[in-house]
Design an enzyme around this catalytic site. Structure first.
Site, mmCIF file in Angstrom:
data_model
loop_
_atom_site.group_PDB
_atom_site.id
_atom_site.type_symbol
_atom_site.label_atom_id
_atom_site.label_comp_id
_atom_site.label_asym_id
_atom_site.label_seq_id
_atom_site.Cartn_x
_atom_site.Cartn_y
_atom_site.Cartn_z
ATOM 1 N N CYS A 2 -28.774 -34.177 25.740
ATOM 2 C CA CYS A 2 -27.743 -33.155 25.868
ATOM 3 C C CYS A 2 -26.394 -33.665 25.362
ATOM 4 C CB CYS A 2 -27.587 -32.764 27.330
ATOM 5 S SG CYS A 2 -29.134 -32.263 28.066
ATOM 6 N N ARG A 27 -27.636 -35.255 18.118
ATOM 7 C CA ARG A 27 -28.353 -35.755 19.293
ATOM 8 C C ARG A 27 -29.625 -34.939 19.566
ATOM 9 N NH1 ARG A 27 -24.593 -38.505 22.943
ATOM 10 N NH2 ARG A 27 -25.712 -37.736 24.760
ATOM 11 N N TRP A 76 -30.966 -30.451 25.606
ATOM 12 C CA TRP A 76 -32.286 -30.950 25.165
ATOM 13 C C TRP A 76 -33.139 -30.807 26.411
ATOM 14 C CZ3 TRP A 76 -35.288 -33.106 21.355
ATOM 15 C CH2 TRP A 76 -36.318 -33.970 21.735
ATOM 16 N N ASN A 102 -25.600 -33.887 31.762
ATOM 17 C CA ASN A 102 -26.534 -34.646 30.932
ATOM 18 C C ASN A 102 -27.179 -35.684 31.841
ATOM 19 O OD1 ASN A 102 -27.805 -36.168 28.999
ATOM 20 N ND2 ASN A 102 -25.932 -36.905 28.016
ATOM 21 N N GLY A 103 -28.509 -35.785 31.822
ATOM 22 C CA GLY A 103 -29.191 -36.757 32.689
ATOM 23 C C GLY A 103 -30.279 -36.049 33.483
ATOM 24 N N GLU A 484 -48.808 -52.093 15.731
ATOM 25 C CA GLU A 484 -47.548 -51.359 15.719
ATOM 26 C C GLU A 484 -46.473 -52.142 14.950
ATOM 27 O OE1 GLU A 484 -46.582 -48.533 16.085
ATOM 28 O OE2 GLU A 484 -44.448 -48.594 16.543
ATOM 29 N N LYS A 488 -44.528 -50.724 11.611
ATOM 30 C CA LYS A 488 -43.063 -50.648 11.512
ATOM 31 C C LYS A 488 -42.583 -51.301 10.235
ATOM 32 C CE LYS A 488 -42.282 -48.273 13.663
ATOM 33 N NZ LYS A 488 -42.975 -47.519 14.677
ATOM 34 N N GLU A 491 -43.603 -49.390 7.014
ATOM 35 C CA GLU A 491 -42.988 -48.064 6.982
ATOM 36 C C GLU A 491 -41.547 -48.107 6.465
ATOM 37 O OE1 GLU A 491 -42.728 -46.504 10.943
ATOM 38 O OE2 GLU A 491 -42.561 -44.433 10.274
ATOM 39 N N HIS A 507 -63.388 -63.923 9.113
ATOM 40 C CA HIS A 507 -64.467 -63.140 8.516
ATOM 41 C C HIS A 507 -64.022 -62.435 7.233
ATOM 42 C CE1 HIS A 507 -67.008 -64.063 11.891
ATOM 43 N NE2 HIS A 507 -66.016 -63.733 12.703
ATOM 44 N N LYS A 606 -40.289 -37.082 9.862
ATOM 45 C CA LYS A 606 -40.267 -37.355 11.301
ATOM 46 C C LYS A 606 -41.380 -36.596 12.017
ATOM 47 C CE LYS A 606 -38.801 -39.181 15.031
ATOM 48 N NZ LYS A 606 -39.261 -40.580 15.203
#
Ligand code: M6R
Length: 611
Positions: A2, A27, A76, A102-103, A484, A488, A491, A507, A606
């Site tokens: 928010c 945001r 949000w 906000n929160g 991961e 990253k 990417e 192997h 995204k």
């Protein structure tokens, strides 16, 4: 996440609020609104609606042109779907108070019940709405006092600004675990959740600390600490430009989001654990003891980073809930006619909640009669809407294409689910559950420590950024996290990166290990660390350059590898949350060294809403 703006001065408030909110659009938000004291101070007028600010701007064309005091918000969605009613500002029963927030107010259910028993009437599904009602309940002629009393009753995080009809010319604000800044003007003052909203008007700010409460008029700003004592604030002169300020001073959104992980993880956990009794509380899902006892197979399905979180989820759920778990890439699962029935649980992980393949895999699971549980970050996203149950990760909007805080909060959701299932299925070891919950609570602080010591990684990145190819190796959970780390790196830096189960190198892949090839070796799993060291010796024997990630206190690696980045100690099962952070930093610094577009890597989007 928010966005908040507050204004008090001599200019028209509505355009200032809308323009400030526009500066916070980065945001992410799904609805927006403003509340102002009309020019005669006769009532608080609210205008709010679902959708983008452009819509609100059009409908606010002639709205309260004479108002000089008001608050604005971009929401949000967390508690309650994105719609006009849930949009902020929220008001009390009498229309005397308007609040933007906000929160997350963790104890809002209890407060709401209490306020309803006192006769208050609620309109929205939000946690925020308890704030105006609580302030109404506690108000005795002094807004500052009422806000102070209200915040003593709150658990959770908040940045809030309150407008009161009976006290025109005054705004009261408070913060705890959510950002809030004051902008100092000339005959006017401002409040905002972030600096970009202020820059058109002033560069002189007060950055508020947790627990501080602000009493604002157009000519005076008083700040008090949690004990009610006046605080002498230092003026912080902003010397960044707006674009930099959106990133909170960080060069890229990705770096900002990496640093937001401690906060994001605290939000994922908020209100969901009781370490004293070893319990996870997931009131939001309907998957109860009876259903869970009948589950005999779990599938986890997702794409990319979310799939990697699923791989960790498999280890966690199998260990805790003692059910076999298969992890499937969503684009594969949807076409492979999986064996599922009503006793199958399908956990669907997606940051955006909109990934086409993941959505299709989930629909396939539903067609097969399975129970679907979505783990997502976006309220009311397609996956959240279609799933039988939803567990939100509360990471806040992620803007960089490379997923960072979404991943660690997905891991947190996997631990919560594993522990929850174990308790309901009767497979829980209570002592271990308590230890894990304490461990989970400590992770955000430990990530802060890793971030403070990021220089080892930065130096390594500077040394090896021109490499063509790199390898990430680990065993067990470390292998899942290595996948991961490699994703990253490729990417955003475009360096070829391959993750391998360390015991499998011999192997085939070992043929690619030659002098100077960087190998990131994850060695966080205590029970197999000696095996891992043997694998590291295999790559060292071929003259690879090895950066090891290992728990503090484990000195056995220093003689074997070129560099060790130590991670704070934690339970082995929780190590992925820590081990991924240096890998995120490595990818970031390598990409920066190579001059890549960190936040928007080539060929990628995204949200992947096409098959
Ligand atoms: O929104 P989702 O979590 O469903 O997205 C899945 C992948 O597209 C995503 O995780 C992707 O792999 C990231 N860009 C990786 O950083």
């Amino acid at each position: 996440m928010c966005g908040i703006v507050g204004y008090l001065g001599h200019q028209q408030a509505v355009p200032i609020l809308l323009e400030g909110l526009a500066r916070l659009e980065y945001r992410g938000y799904d609805s927006a609104g403003v509340a102002v004291l009309d020019g005669n101070d006769s009532m608080i007028q609210v205008k709010k609606q679902k959708g983008k600010l452009a819509g609100l701007k059009t409908s606010s064309n002639d709205f309260c042109l004479n108002a000089v005091c008001g608050i604005g918000h971009t929401r949000w969605a967390t508690h309650g779907r994105p719609n006009d009613v849930n949009a902020h500002p929220h008001t009390d029963c009498t229309g005397k108070f308007a609040v933007v927030h906000n929160g997350i107010i963790e104890n809002y259910m209890a407060l709401r019940d209490w306020l309803i028993s006192r006769g208050h009437v609620f309109n929205s599904e939000t946690d925020t709405e308890v704030l105006p009602h609580l302030i109404e309940e506690l108000y005795a002629g002094d807004l500052l006092e009422a806000v102070r009393r209200a915040i003593t009753k709150l658990q959770g995080s908040y940045a809030m600004v309150v407008l009161c009809l009976d006290e025109p010319g005054r705004l009261v604000a408070a913060r705890h675990d959510s950002p809030l800044v004051v902008g100092l003007g000339d005959g006017e003052n401002f409040l905002a959740s972030d600096i970009p909203a202020l820059l058109k008007h002033t560069r002189r700010t007060y950055i508020l600390e947790d627990g501080e409460v602000v009493d604002l008029t157009s000519t005076e700003v008083k700040v008090f600490n949690g004990s009610g004592d006046a605080v002498e604030k230092k003026v912080f002169e902003v010397n960044w430009e707006a674009e930099q300020a959106e990133k909170n001073g960080y060069e890229h959104f990705m770096l900002k989001e990496i640093h937001e992980q401690p906060r994001a993880l605290r939000d994922t956990l908020a209100g969901r654990i009781n370490p004293e009794v070893g319990k996870v509380i997931l009131n939001e899902i309907t998957l109860d003891e009876e259903k869970l006892k009948n589950i005999n197979k779990i599938y986890i399905t997702a794409c990319g980073t979310a799939y990697h979180a699923g791989l960790v989820g498999k280890h966690v759920m199998e260990k805790m809930a003692r059910v076999p778990v298969e992890v499937d890439i969503a684009s594969e699962l949807r076409y492979r006619n999986p064996i599922m029935d009503k006793n199958t649980l399908v956990v669907v992980i997606s940051q955006s909640g909109e990934t086409a393949d993941t959505l299709a895999a989930m629909r396939e699971a539903k067609r097969n009669g399975a129970w679907t549980l979505a783990v997502t970050n976006v309220v009311d996203s397609s996956i959240a809407r279609d799933a039988d149950d939803v567990l939100y990760t509360w990471a806040g909007p992620e803007i960089a294409v490379a997923s960072t805080k979404a991943y660690t909060t997905q891991l947190m959701a996997m631990y919560l689910l594993g522990l929850y299932m174990a308790e309901k299925r009767g497979t829980q070891n209570v002592e271990e559950a308590k230890e894990l919950l304490i461990g989970l609570r400590e992770l955000p602080d430990k990530i802060e420590t890793i971030l403070k010591n990021g220089n080892i990684i930065k130096d390594f990145a500077a040394q090896y950024c021109s490499c063509q190819s790199s390898f990430f190796i680990g065993r067990g959970l470390d292998h899942a996290v290595a996948l991961e780390g490699a994703l990253k790196l490729k990417e955003i830096s475009y360096i070829h990166a391959e993750a391998y189960a360390a015991g499998e190198l011999k192997h085939g892949t070992l043929a690619l290990i030659v002098e100077g090839v960087p190998v990131i070796a994850l060695a966080t799993q205590q029970d197999i660390i000696e095996k891992m060291i043997s694998n590291i010796k295999e790559v060292k024997a071929r003259d690879a350059t090895v950066l090891a990630l290992a728990p503090e206190g484990y000195t056995g690696l220093e003689q074997v590898v070129d560099q060790v980045a130590y991670l704070p100690q934690t339970h082995s099962l929780l190590a992925p949350v820590l081990a991924v952070v240096p890998q995120q930093l490595l990818a970031y610094y390598m990409a920066v060294e190579r001059g890549c577009e960190v936040d928007q890597p080539r060929n990628l989007a995204k949200s992947v809403t096409v098959e």
